[in-house]
Design an enzyme around this catalytic site. Structure first.
Site, PDB file in Angstrom:
ATOM      1  N   HIS A  47       2.054  -1.797  -1.595  1.00 27.74           N
ATOM      2  CA  HIS A  47       1.969  -1.303  -0.726  1.00 27.74           C
ATOM      3  C   HIS A  47       4.270  -2.051  -0.234  1.00 27.74           C
ATOM      4  O   HIS A  47       4.482  -1.829  -1.116  1.00 27.74           O
ATOM      5  CB  HIS A  47       1.808  -1.694   0.602  1.00 27.74           C
ATOM      6  CG  HIS A  47       2.341  -2.267   1.588  1.00 27.74           C
ATOM      7  ND1 HIS A  47       2.486  -4.312   1.494  1.00 27.74           N
ATOM      8  CD2 HIS A  47       2.637  -2.265   2.191  1.00 27.74           C
ATOM      9  CE1 HIS A  47       2.724  -4.744   2.227  1.00 27.74           C
ATOM     10  NE2 HIS A  47       2.838  -3.578   3.699  1.00 27.74           N
ATOM     11  N   VAL A  92      -4.407 -23.683 -12.356  1.00 29.51           N
ATOM     12  CA  VAL A  92      -6.199 -23.326 -12.442  1.00 29.51           C
ATOM     13  C   VAL A  92      -6.391 -22.722 -13.628  1.00 29.51           C
ATOM     14  O   VAL A  92      -6.102 -21.760 -13.943  1.00 29.51           O
ATOM     15  CB  VAL A  92      -6.812 -23.697 -10.906  1.00 29.51           C
ATOM     16  CG1 VAL A  92      -8.226 -23.711 -11.951  1.00 29.51           C
ATOM     17  CG2 VAL A  92      -5.908 -24.169  -9.889  1.00 29.51           C
ATOM     18  N   TYR A 121       4.002   1.064   9.466  1.00 31.26           N
ATOM     19  CA  TYR A 121       4.560   0.165  10.538  1.00 31.26           C
ATOM     20  C   TYR A 121       6.177  -0.440  10.479  1.00 31.26           C
ATOM     21  O   TYR A 121       7.260  -0.958   9.392  1.00 31.26           O
ATOM     22  CB  TYR A 121       3.047  -1.293  10.141  1.00 31.26           C
ATOM     23  CG  TYR A 121       3.592  -2.512   8.797  1.00 31.26           C
ATOM     24  CD1 TYR A 121       4.858  -3.132   9.065  1.00 31.26           C
ATOM     25  CD2 TYR A 121       3.203  -1.154   8.008  1.00 31.26           C
ATOM     26  CE1 TYR A 121       5.084  -3.185   7.730  1.00 31.26           C
ATOM     27  CE2 TYR A 121       3.347  -2.583   7.037  1.00 31.26           C
ATOM     28  CZ  TYR A 121       4.131  -3.109   6.611  1.00 31.26           C
ATOM     29  OH  TYR A 121       4.726  -3.931   5.853  1.00 31.26           O
ATOM     30  N   TRP A 158      -5.843 -11.322   5.534  1.00 34.29           N
ATOM     31  CA  TRP A 158      -4.244 -10.234   5.658  1.00 34.29           C
ATOM     32  C   TRP A 158      -3.560 -12.034   7.104  1.00 34.29           C
ATOM     33  O   TRP A 158      -4.709 -13.132   7.304  1.00 34.29           O
ATOM     34  CB  TRP A 158      -4.104  -9.752   6.703  1.00 34.29           C
ATOM     35  CG  TRP A 158      -4.235  -7.998   6.000  1.00 34.29           C
ATOM     36  CD1 TRP A 158      -5.187  -8.204   4.750  1.00 34.29           C
ATOM     37  CD2 TRP A 158      -3.846  -7.100   6.340  1.00 34.29           C
ATOM     38  NE1 TRP A 158      -5.665  -6.403   4.603  1.00 34.29           N
ATOM     39  CE2 TRP A 158      -3.968  -6.133   5.103  1.00 34.29           C
ATOM     40  CE3 TRP A 158      -3.875  -6.381   7.239  1.00 34.29           C
ATOM     41  CZ2 TRP A 158      -4.753  -4.365   5.351  1.00 34.29           C
ATOM     42  CZ3 TRP A 158      -3.110  -4.823   7.420  1.00 34.29           C
ATOM     43  CH2 TRP A 158      -3.696  -4.122   6.237  1.00 34.29           C
ATOM     44  N   SER A 210       0.753 -13.281  -1.782  1.00 41.30           N
ATOM     45  CA  SER A 210       0.933 -12.777  -0.491  1.00 41.30           C
ATOM     46  C   SER A 210       1.342 -12.858   0.568  1.00 41.30           C
ATOM     47  O   SER A 210       2.337 -12.809   1.567  1.00 41.30           O
ATOM     48  CB  SER A 210      -0.270 -11.909   0.160  1.00 41.30           C
ATOM     49  OG  SER A 210      -0.884 -10.960  -0.510  1.00 41.30           O
ATOM     50  N   THR A 211       1.719 -14.364   1.443  1.00 39.45           N
ATOM     51  CA  THR A 211       2.033 -15.332   2.254  1.00 39.45           C
ATOM     52  C   THR A 211       3.032 -15.198   2.485  1.00 39.45           C
ATOM     53  O   THR A 211       4.344 -15.187   2.796  1.00 39.45           O
ATOM     54  CB  THR A 211       1.684 -16.873   2.258  1.00 39.45           C
ATOM     55  OG1 THR A 211       0.199 -16.848   2.561  1.00 39.45           O
ATOM     56  CG2 THR A 211       2.267 -17.572   3.494  1.00 39.45           C
ATOM     57  N   ASP A 270     -34.499 -11.178  12.653  1.00 36.96           N
ATOM     58  CA  ASP A 270     -35.587 -11.084  13.191  1.00 36.96           C
ATOM     59  C   ASP A 270     -36.275 -10.324  12.011  1.00 36.96           C
ATOM     60  O   ASP A 270     -35.928  -9.201  11.929  1.00 36.96           O
ATOM     61  CB  ASP A 270     -35.302  -9.825  14.177  1.00 36.96           C
ATOM     62  CG  ASP A 270     -34.824  -8.730  14.704  1.00 36.96           C
ATOM     63  OD1 ASP A 270     -33.816  -8.081  13.990  1.00 36.96           O
ATOM     64  OD2 ASP A 270     -35.194  -7.861  15.292  1.00 36.96           O
TER      65      ASP A 270
END
Length: 835
Positions: free
Chosen positions: A228, A177, A259, A370, A51-52, A562
Site C-alpha cells: 500500500h 534462517v 488515513y 499489524w 513491516s515494523t 460443546d
C-alpha cells in the site's frame, strides 16, 4: 542483549523475527520466567527491514471483534509503559450518511469491548482538532482519545532490552534462517547462514516472509504480502510552528480507503485506494535489488504514481490523490518529501495466524499481525507456549478466530489465498455489511442438495468454503400466513422476511434443514469411554443408543466446544459439532489427546445430513424408516442406526430448533435420494426448506448455545449457564480450574434479554447499560418470532443477571429499554420436544 557474533549451539526457544511481534513474544516469555530464548532476524536489530520498520504505526483500537480490540488496547498500554506510544487520539470521519450511521455502531463496539472516552463529533468539532481538513465534506467523526501512534522500532528495542534484563534473552541480527530441521514430527533445530541452533520450540514471527517458512516444513501458510502507499507532504501552512512530531489526532477517511497522520509541519497520507498490489514472498527484494532501486528496506517496493493519481480501486470513484485533497485542500500543492509503497500482509479472512502447528510439534506461528495488535499478539502466544492456553493480560481469551487450524484444505492453494487476500485488501476500509458475501472463490464445497436448494431460491453464504443456505426465497410466498415485522435499514440489508416465515413454519408444521456441514467425529476402539471421559465434562458411561450433551475444556476451564455425544456401541461413539473451522479445531484437539488404542474418523465431507424438525416430523418420517419413532421406542436424546428406504441412516433424536425432530445422516453418495424421499413425503404436511438464519433464531428462543458466539474459550460452563453438562464426579481436562472458579464464585453469567418494544431488533456487539454504566454486551442477537420480541444474549455481572432486571441496550446512538428474562424463553417444560 547479545553483542556476540557467534550463535549459541542450542536454545529452548528460538524466535525468528525481531520486529514488534517477535520482540513482544520474547518479552512476555521473559516475564513468565523463560530464560533460554534466542531471537534471530535477517536484518539489523531493531530496524530489521520488515513491516515494523516502515509502518506509520497508527493504533486505531476499535475493531469489529472483541479479541482484536482487546489486543490493540493491550498494545497501547504496553507501548505506553515502554515510552513508545504517543496518545494523540484518533478520528474516523464519515463522508457518507451510511458511514455516519456505521460510526455510531462502531463507537458502541468500543464501549462493549472496554474502550472508554469515545465520542461522536460534529464536522466543526472534527475541524477544531484537525484544522487543515475541509469540514464541509464530512458528516462528522468518531473520536477515541486513547488512539495514537506506536513507535514500533523503539518498542521492539525496549522489549528486547527488558527481555535480556529479565531473563538473559539473546538477540542476533543479520542472521538468515535457511532451513528448519525436523525429525519424528517435531522441531529439532534452526539452520542459519551463521550456524545451527538446536531447539525444542520455534516461533515464526516473520509476517510477510511467513509462507517461506511454511515451505521449509511442507505447511501451507495462507498469507499474501500486499503493498500500500504512504506519502509525506512538504511542510503545509496549517502545521507551521508545530513543536512535536504529533500534536493532532490520527485521521481515517475510510470511505476512500485513506488515513492521515502528522509529521511535525508536514502531513502524511496512507492509501489503500488502489487495486491490490500482491507480492509473492519469493519476490521480496534482496540487498542488491534494494541498492539498485534506492530502497531502504526489503518490505518496500517502488512507488507507483499511477496508483495514487489515477483511480484503480474497483469500488471507488476518485483517485487517492483527488480524495485526499478534497478532505485536505493543502494537498493541492502536490509536493511530497516522501513517497513509498510499503508491504504488509493479509490472510483469506483478514485475521492473524496464531498458535501451534498441527503437524510439527514445537513449531509455533505468529503472523499477519499489524503494529496495532502486535503487543497483544506477543502476550497471547507467549502464554500459549508456556502455559498451554492462550491468555491476554492474564485473562482467558478466545483466540480461535486467529488459530492456524481454522483454515480448511482449500485455503492452502495459491488461487484461494491470493484471491481472498486481494479481496481483504480491497475491502480493508470498506463499509462491508456483516452479511455481505465474497464473490470470488465460491461454491468450493457443496452438499448433495445444492441443486435442489438452488431451485428453491436458497440464498447461500460462504462458510469456510461450504455453500450454506440462509433462507429460501420460495418461502416468501407464505408471508400472507405468517407475520414478520420490518427491520431497521441496516438490519434489512442482505436479509429476507423468509427467515421469519421459516422460523414460524417449523413451529407449526415441518421443516427440512441441511445438516451436511455439521461434522461427525467417530471415536472407536479399546478404551474409548475412558478417553472421552477424560476429554469431556459429562458422564460418558451412558447406555448404547443414548446421547449426552457435554463441553470440552482447555486446562483453564474455558469452553473449547460443546458437543452432542451419541454412544453407538460399547467402544464406539459419535461426536457432533459444527462445520467449517469448528470441525478442524475440535477434531484436532480430540486427535491430539487420543491414545493409540483409539481411532478418530472425522466425517467433515464424507456424510450428508438433513434435520427434520417440527410437530409433523414424526408423521413425515415414520412411514419411511425401519425404526419405531414412537416416544417410548425412540425417546429424546437417543440414537439409532437404521434405514430410510434403502438408505443407511444414523438418526439422532434432537432438534436445535427446539421442536420434535430428528437429525438423519447418511454417506454423501446417498444424500440426493435422502432429500428427495423426505421432500416428497413432506408435501402432505406442508414441509418447508429451512435456512440457517431461522435455525439460529429458533435456537435463540430455546436458549441453545452457539459455539463461537455465546460459548467460547473465554468462558467456563458455569458462566455460560450450561453447568448441567458438567459432572464433577468424573475427571476431565479443565476440572481443577472449573472447581476453583466455582469455589471463588461466578462473577458473570450468560442471560437472555428481551427488548421491551415489540418489533424492535438489534444485532450483536452493542452495549448493555445500567444507567450510563456498560455492564456487558450482546454476544448474540436476533428476533424471536414465536415470542414476538427482540432477543439479546449477554454475559452480565451476577448482580444484574436476575430475571426481571431492567437494563438498556444502546443501538445506533439510541437507548432501548430491555429486561433480563428467565430461560428458556420458549417451551420451558419441553412439551414440544418430549412428545
Amino acid at each position: 542483549m547479545s553483542t556476540e557474533s557467534t550463535l549459541p549451539e542450542s536454545a529452548g526457544i528460538v524466535v525468528v523475527g525481531a520486529g514488534c511481534v517477535g520482540c513482544s513474544a520474547a518479552y512476555h516469555l521473559a516475564e513468565r520466567g523463560r530464560e533460554d530464548v534466542v531471537v534471530l532476524d535477517r536484518g539489523p536489530l531493531f530496524e530489521t527491514g520488515g513491516s515494523t520498520s516502515h509502518a506509520p504505526g497508527l493504533v486505531f483500537q476499535t475493531a469489529g471483534g472483541k479479541m482484536m480490540t482487546e489486543m490493540a488496547a493491550y498494545t497501547r498500554d504496553l507501548y505506553t509503559d515502554l515510552d513508545s506510544y504517543r496518545m494523540s487520539g484518533g478520528i474516523e470521519v464519515a463522508y457518507t450518511e451510511d458511514r455516519w450511521e456505521f460510526l455510531k455502531r462502531k463507537r458502541e463496539w468500543g464501549q462493549s469491548y472496554g474502550l472508554e472516552g469515545g465520542e461522536l463529533l460534529s464536522p466543526e468539532r472534527v475541524a477544531e482538532r484537525v484544522p487543515q481538513i475541509d469540514s464541509t465534506v464530512i458528516h462528522g467523526g468518531y473520536y477515541l482519545p486513547t488512539d495514537g501512534k506506536a513507535h514500533a522500532v523503539d518498542a521492539s528495542r525496549a522489549m528486547a532490552e527488558r527481555a535480556s534484563e529479565l531473563a538473559g534473552h539473546e538477540f542476533y541480527g543479520n542472521t538468515l534462517v535457511t532451513d528448519i530441521e525436523t525429525a519424528d514430527g517435531a522441531v529439532q533445530a534452526v539452520v542459519t547462514d551463521q550456524g545451527r541452533i538446536a531447539c525444542d520450540d520455534l516461533l515464526v514471527a516473520t509476517n510477510i516472509w511467513g509462507p517461506l517458512f511454511g515451505e521449509m516444513v511442507d505447511r501451507d501458510i495462507p498469507l499474501v504480502p500486499c503493498s500500500h502507499q504512504y506519502l509525506v507532504s512538504d511542510p503545509i501552512d496549517e502545521l507551521a510552528g508545530a513543536e512535536r512530531e504529533i500534536e493532532q489526532p490520527m485521521l481515517r477517511h475510510q470511505d476512500y480507503s485513506l488515513y492521515f497522520r502528522q509529521h511535525g509541519d508536514s502531513y502524511g497520507v496512507g492509501s489503500y485506494n488502489h487495486e491490490p498490489l500482491l507480492v509473492d514472498p519469493e519476490d521480496i527484494y534482496g540487498p542488491e535489488k534494494l541498492d539498485d532501486l534506492g530502497l531502504e528496506y526489503p518490505s518496500l517496493r517502488e512507488f507507483t504514481a499511477t496508483h495514487f493519481y489515477e483511480n484503480t480501486h474497483p469500488d471507488h470513484d476518485k483517485s487517492a490523490y483527488d480524495a485526499a485533497r478534497e478532505l485536505v485542500p493543502a494537498f493541492d500543492e502536490d509536493s511530497w518529501e516522501t513517497e513509498m509503497n510499503g508491504m504488509f500482509c493479509f490472510t483469506p479472512d483478514g485475521m492473524p495466524i496464531l498458535g501451534p502447528d498441527e503437524d510439527t510439534d514445537g513449531l509455533w506461528w505468529s503472523l499477519a499481525i499489524w503494529v496495532t495488535q502486535s503487543g497483544g499478539a506477543g502476550d497471547i502466544v507467549a502464554a500459549w507456549m508456556e502455559d498451554g492456553t492462550p491468555r491476554l493480560d492474564g485473562e482467558r481469551v478466545n483466540a480461535d478466530p486467529a488459530h492456524i487450524s481454522r483454515f480448511q484444505s482449500h485455503a492452502g492453494s495459491r488461487e484461494y489465498t491470493y484471491g481472498r487476500g486481494a479481496q481483504q485488501y480491497q475491502e480493508v476500509y470498506q463499509l462491508i455489511h456483516p452479511r455481505e458475501q465474497p464473490q470470488n472463490q465460491r461454491a468450493l464445497r457443496r452438499s448433495p442438495f445444492y441443486d435442489r436448494q438452488t431451485d428453491l431460491g436458497a440464498e447461500f453464504y460462504d462458510t469456510d468454503g461450504w455453500e450454506v443456505p440462509q433462507w429460501y426465497e420460495t418461502n416468501e410466498s407464505l408471508l400472507s400466513e405468517y407475520k414478520v415485522p420490518d427491520r431497521p435499514d441496516w438490519l434489512t440489508r442482505n436479509w429476507s422476511k423468509a427467515q421469519g416465515v421459516e422460523h414460524q413454519a417449523v413451529r407449526d408444521r415441518v421443516a427440512m434443514f441441511d445438516m451436511t456441514t455439521f461434522t461427525g467425529i467417530e471415536v472407536e476402539g479399546e478404551g474409548t469411554q475412558e478417553f472421552l471421559q477424560h476429554l469431556l465434562t459429562n458422564d460418558m458411561d451412558c447406555s448404547v443408543g443414548r446421547m449426552r450433551y457435554a463441553t470440552m475444556l482447555n486446562e483453564d476451564g474455558g469452553i473449547l466446544a460443546d458437543l452432542t455425544v451419541a454412544r453407538l456401541g460399547e467402544d464406539r461413539y459419535l461426536l457432533t459439532t459444527g462445520g467449517g473451522n469448528s470441525a478442524t479445531l475440535h477434531s484436532r484437539w480430540i486427535s491430539e489427546h487420543a491414545p493409540d488404542s483409539v481411532s478418530i474418523t472425522v466425517h467433515d465431507s464424507s456424510r450428508s445430513g438433513i434435520g427434520v424438525f417440527g410437530p409433523e416430523s414424526r408423521n413425515v418420517l415414520q412411514p419411511l424408516v425401519e425404526a419405531d419413532l414412537s416416544n417410548d421406542a425412540f425417546p429424546f436424546y437417543s440414537v439409532e442406526e437404521t434405514y430410510l428406504g434403502s438408505l443407511p441412516v444414523t438418526m439422532l433424536r434432537l432438534s436445535y430448533a427446539g421442536e420434535l425432530g430428528w437429525e438423519l445422516y447418511t454417506p454423501t453418495e446417498y444424500g440426493a435420494q435422502l432429500w428427495d424421499t423426505i421432500w416428497e413425503a413432506g408435501q402432505e404436511y406442508g414441509v418447508v426448506p429451512m435456512g440457517w438464519e431461522a435455525l439460529d433464531s429458533t435456537s435463540l428462543e430455546k436458549g441453545y448455545r452457539l459455539w463461537g458466539t455465546d460459548v467460547t474459550p473465554e468462558y467456563n460452563p458455569y458462566e455460560a449457564g450450561i453447568e448441567f453438562a458438567v459432572d464433577l464426579d468424573t475427571d476431565f481436562i479443565g476440572k481443577d480450574a472449573l472447581v476453583a472458579a466455582r469455589e471463588d464464585g461466578i462473577d458473570e453469567k450468560l442471560v437472555p434479554i428481551t427488548l421491551d418494544d415489540t418489533g424492535m431488533i438489534v444485532d450483536s456487539g452493542h452495549p448493555v447499560l445500567d444507567g450510563d454504566d456498560v455492564i456487558g454486551y450482546g454476544c448474540r442477537a436476533d428476533y424471536g418470532y414465536t415470542i414476538d420480541a427482540g432477543i439479546v444474549y449477554a454475559y452480565l455481572p451476577a448482580s444484574h443477571a436476575e430475571p426481571g432486571t431492567d437494563v438498556h441496550i444502546s443501538y445506533e446512538g439510541e437507548r432501548h429499554s430491555a429486561t433480563v428474562r428467565e430461560e428458556p424463553l420458549f417451551d420451558p417444560d419441553m412439551d414440544r420436544i418430549l412428545r
